[in-house]
Every structure is written in structure tokens, then in C-alpha cells.
Design an enzyme around this catalytic site. Structure first.
Site, PDB file in Angstrom:
ATOM      1  CD1 TRP A 172      -1.916  -2.240   2.018  1.00 10.82           C
ATOM      2  CD2 TRP A 172      -2.854  -1.517   0.125  1.00 10.82           C
ATOM      3  NE1 TRP A 172      -2.863  -3.163   1.625  1.00 10.82           N
ATOM      4  CE2 TRP A 172      -3.446  -2.747   0.474  1.00 10.82           C
ATOM      5  CE3 TRP A 172      -3.276  -0.868  -1.035  1.00 10.82           C
ATOM      6  CZ2 TRP A 172      -4.447  -3.341  -0.299  1.00 10.82           C
ATOM      7  CZ3 TRP A 172      -4.273  -1.453  -1.807  1.00 10.82           C
ATOM      8  CH2 TRP A 172      -4.841  -2.677  -1.438  1.00 10.82           C
ATOM      9  CG  ASP A 200      -2.966   3.885   4.424  1.00  9.35           C
ATOM     10  OD1 ASP A 200      -3.986   3.650   5.097  1.00  9.35           O
ATOM     11  OD2 ASP A 200      -2.680   3.280   3.362  1.00  9.35           O
ATOM     12  CE  LYS A 211      -8.007  -3.710   4.128  1.00  6.24           C
ATOM     13  NZ  LYS A 211      -7.194  -2.607   3.658  1.00  6.24           N
TER      14      LYS A 211
HETATM   15  C1  LIG Z   1      -6.675  -2.110   2.287  1.00  3.41           C
HETATM   16  C2  LIG Z   1      -5.704  -1.010   2.382  1.00  3.41           C
HETATM   17  C3  LIG Z   1      -5.665   0.041   1.445  1.00  3.41           C
HETATM   18  C4  LIG Z   1      -6.581   0.083   0.256  1.00  3.41           C
HETATM   19  O1  LIG Z   1      -7.867   0.408   0.658  1.00  3.41           O
HETATM   20  P1  LIG Z   1      -9.062   0.596  -0.368  1.00  3.41           P
HETATM   21  O2  LIG Z   1     -10.118   1.179   0.506  1.00  3.41           O
HETATM   22  O3  LIG Z   1      -9.381  -0.757  -0.917  1.00  3.41           O
HETATM   23  O4  LIG Z   1      -8.631   1.520  -1.441  1.00  3.41           O
HETATM   24  C5  LIG Z   1      -4.747   1.051   1.633  1.00  3.41           C
HETATM   25  N1  LIG Z   1      -3.893   1.043   2.672  1.00  3.41           N
HETATM   26  C6  LIG Z   1      -3.891   0.050   3.580  1.00  3.41           C
HETATM   27  C7  LIG Z   1      -2.929   0.104   4.714  1.00  3.41           C
HETATM   28  C8  LIG Z   1      -4.792  -1.000   3.468  1.00  3.41           C
HETATM   29  O5  LIG Z   1      -4.800  -1.991   4.372  1.00  3.41           O
END
Ligand SMILES: *Cc1c(COP(=O)(O)O)cnc(C)c1O
Length: 355
Positions: free
Chosen positions: A100, A167, A191
Site C-alpha cells: 500500500w 495511512d 478493515k
Molecule cells: C486495504 C488497504 C488500502 C486500500 O484500501 P481501499 O479502501 O481498498 O482503497 C490502503 N492502505 C492500507 C494500509 C490497506 O490496508
């Protein structure tokens, strides 16, 4: 039916109470006689949901007054370009700690110079780099708190001389964070917060004055979303509703401090079993192990043992532990709503499958 132990990496397990409350609202939302799925987002009933969702997020994370809480769409992946579109004027610093983070870097490069100040790519992202310098000349510094695919987690955040962006998609609400350290935090909901469809952004309002002079389409403009209280266009109403109910469950259990204790107990239980097992090993540096996503592999390639293990966890009602293709093996995701008894069920299998 035996209970399913849901270790899915995302979308992932949510509190049962969130489902029950949402089902009631699909049938009859807030006494309106209408479903949440067919009512205007401009009704006072839904505006109350928005207000409650914002309020509980501010309360759980103790967010200071000078921050806006935004509910956006496009997933965390859209933040990969929305951030540089707004804030990358000349250059930005990033850590490259997984899939990511690499995605965020790729998109930022569309806008300007990206200075990768630290990377763990040399060891297939199995650790968190430390002791790197963040230049004072960049527009911001971006990191990823929990690397969902590789199973590493930042236990501390660096002091940054420039605005710190993070993030937190896969560990938000799993532990306390000092929001005042960050200028912007974002997380795709699916998540650890709620169902897919809403992206949480927590932004220091002072950042609105630091936007780039490049034209910013309305939907990419943080300031506009802040001023319109995430109602510039139709927000993802159902995702916000279910997120609210899931976070109410977090609050009932004692908030993020209680979640942190719970998550530590769960991950300790699993990592201890992996460490003790003659068959398995963890794939990441011990100090950087994620409390959310535990990655482990067989010590040695043994198709027969592997088949035995796979049959045993399926038999135990365990779901979602197949590893990501970039690591192989197994990944057990233990988000907030996963109970300790589910981890115990997996540990029982690890301890007994080869007997
Ligand atoms: C799953 C994830 C993403 C991507 O998320 P989306 O909502 O599918 O775009 C980005 N960063 C991390 C750390 C993730 O676990």
C-alpha cells in the site's frame, strides 16, 4: 452450523450488534417507516447519524477541535492521489513499507518529486525501518501505520519537521493515537471501522491553507468537503451507519484503550503459538509484528503437512487465513471485532493438527 471464525484481511469481521441494528434500520429507519436505503441523506434522521458518527470518532480518538472528520469515497486508494493533488507542491517524503505504501508513492510521483526516505523492500517488507531523516524542505511526510499484507506495524511515529500524514486503514481504532502529531490521517473503513464504501479522513484544518495552487476538482477538495460537512454530494449513507454502530460497540467495550489490551492479548496468544510450534515461523521482525495481521509460514515445505493443516483449520470453522500471494503461507487478521475465542480456536489447530 458451527461458528465461523472470521480472520479475513478485509472487508472483515464487524461487531454482531452492528449487524442487528443495521438490519432494523433497513426495515424501518428511525421510526420513519422507510428503509435507510431509500431515504434522503438530507433528512434530519440521517443528519443525526452523520453527527453521531463524527462525534463518536472524535470521542474515541480524542481528536482536538482544530480537526475536521470527513467521510469520503473512493477507498484509501483514492487518498493516494487526493493527498498529493492537494498538498504536493514540489516534493514529499514517503516510507516504502509494503504494497500500500508503494501504491501511495506511485500516485504521488504523478504530482512531483517523491523522496523515499526509508524502505524495507530489501527484505520483502518484513520490518519497519527506523532512524531515518525527514528533510525539512519537503511539503509533507507520509507513512503507513500497519502494513496489512506483510504484517508489520509502526509502534511509534517519528517526529516530523513537516506535516505528518498517515495511512491507518488497517489499525485505526485498534489502539490510542495522539492525533495532534498528525496533519492528516486516513483509513478505508473496511478493515477495522465498518463496511467498505466510506473512507475516513481526519485533517488539521490548518492544512486547508496549504493547498497547492493547481486546480482542484470539487470532489478532491478537502476544504470543500470540510465546509460541507461531508455532504457536498451524497455520502455513502449505509457504510457510515454501519460504521457508527460498529464504533458504538467499540465504545461500549471501553474504547480504544480496551481495544489495545484486547488486541495485544489476541496477538500474543497467536504469536506465542507460532513461536512455540516446530512447524511454523512468523515472517516478520519480532519488534515490528502487527497486532492486526499475523503472517506465518511452514518452517519447511511439506505438502502433506500443509494439506493436514488446511483440512484441520477448515474443520474448526476457521475462515480467511490464506496468506497474500506476495508472502505466501498464512495471514490471520485479528481486527477489533474478532473475539479471543477465535484466536484460541486457531491456536488449538496449530498445536494439535500434526498429532
Ligand atoms: C486495504 C488497504 C488500502 C486500500 O484500501 P481501499 O479502501 O481498498 O482503497 C490502503 N492502505 C492500507 C494500509 C490497506 O490496508
Amino acid at each position: 452450523m458451527t461458528k465461523i471464525h472470521n480472520f479475513s484481511a478485509g472487508p472483515s469481521i464487524l461487531a454482531e450488534s452492528a449487524f442487528q441494528k443495521s438490519i432494523a434500520d433497513i426495515q424501518n429507519f428511525a421510526g420513519t417507516g422507510l428503509s435507510i436505503l431509500e431515504i434522503s441523506h438530507r433528512t434530519k434522521e440521517f443528519e443525526s447519524i452523520m453527527d453521531q458518527a463524527r462525534a463518536i470518532i472524535k470521542e474515541l480518538l480524542q481528536i482536538p477541535e482544530n480537526y475536521d472528520v470527513l467521510f469520503l469515497q473512493g477507498g484509501a486508494s483514492s487518498q493516494f492521489f487526493q493527498i498529493p493533488h492537494n498538498f504536493l507542491i514540489n516534493s514529499a517524503a514517503y516510507t516504502k513499507t509494503g504494497t500500500w505504501a508503494s501504491g501511495a508513492i506511485k500516485e504521488a510521483k504523478l504530482y512531483g518529486e517523491v523522496n523515499v526516505v526509508a524502505s524495507s523492500e530489501d527484505k520483502n517488507f518484513n520490518y519497519i525501518p527506523k532512524n531515518y531523516a525527514i528533510p525539512e524542505t519537503v511539503d509533507y511526510f507520509h507513512c503507513t501505520s500497519n502494513n496489512t499484507i506483510f504484517g508489520t506495524q509502526m509502534k511509534a511515529f517519528p517526529k516530523s519537521p513537516v506535516p505528518l500524514f498517515c495511512d491507518m486503514s488497517s489499525d485505526i481504532f485498534s489502539r490510542p493515537v495522539d492525533v495532534s502529531q498528525f496533519s492528516l490521517i486516513y483509513a478505508g473503513a473496511q478493515k477495522n471501522m465498518g463496511p467498505a464504501g466510506v473512507t475516513l479522513v481526519i485533517i488539521d484544518k490548518a492544512m486547508y491553507d496549504k493547498r497547492s495552487s493547481r486546480p482542484i476538482p470539487s470532489m478532491l477538495d478537502y476544504k470543500l468537503h470540510g465546509e460541507k460537512e461531508s455532504m457536498y454530494n451524497t455520502p455513502p449513507v449505509f457504510s457510515i451507519l454501519v460504521s457508527l454502530y460498529n464504533l458504538q460497540w467499540v465504545k461500549e467495550l471501553g474504547g480504544v484503550n480496551a481495544m489495545a489490551a484486547r488486541n495485544k492479548a489476541k496477538s500474543d496468544l497467536l504469536y506465542n503459538a507460532i513461536d512455540k510450534s516446530p512447524y511454523f515461523k512468523g515472517t516478520t521482525a519480532r519488534d515490528d509484528r502487527s497486532e492486526m495481521n499475523a503472517c506465518f509460514v511452514f518452517e519447511e515445505n511439506d505438502p502433506e503437512l500443509e494439506a493436514k493443516f488446511n483440512a484441520a483449520w477448515k474443520e474448526a470453522g476457521i475462515s480467511g487465513i490464506k496468506g497474500h500471494r506476495s508472502v505466501g503461507g498464512y495471514r490471520a487478521s485479528m481486527y477489533n471485532a474478532l473475539p479471543l475465542e477465535s484466536v484460541q480456536a486457531l491456536v488449538n489447530v496449530i498445536e494439535t493438527f500434526a498429532l
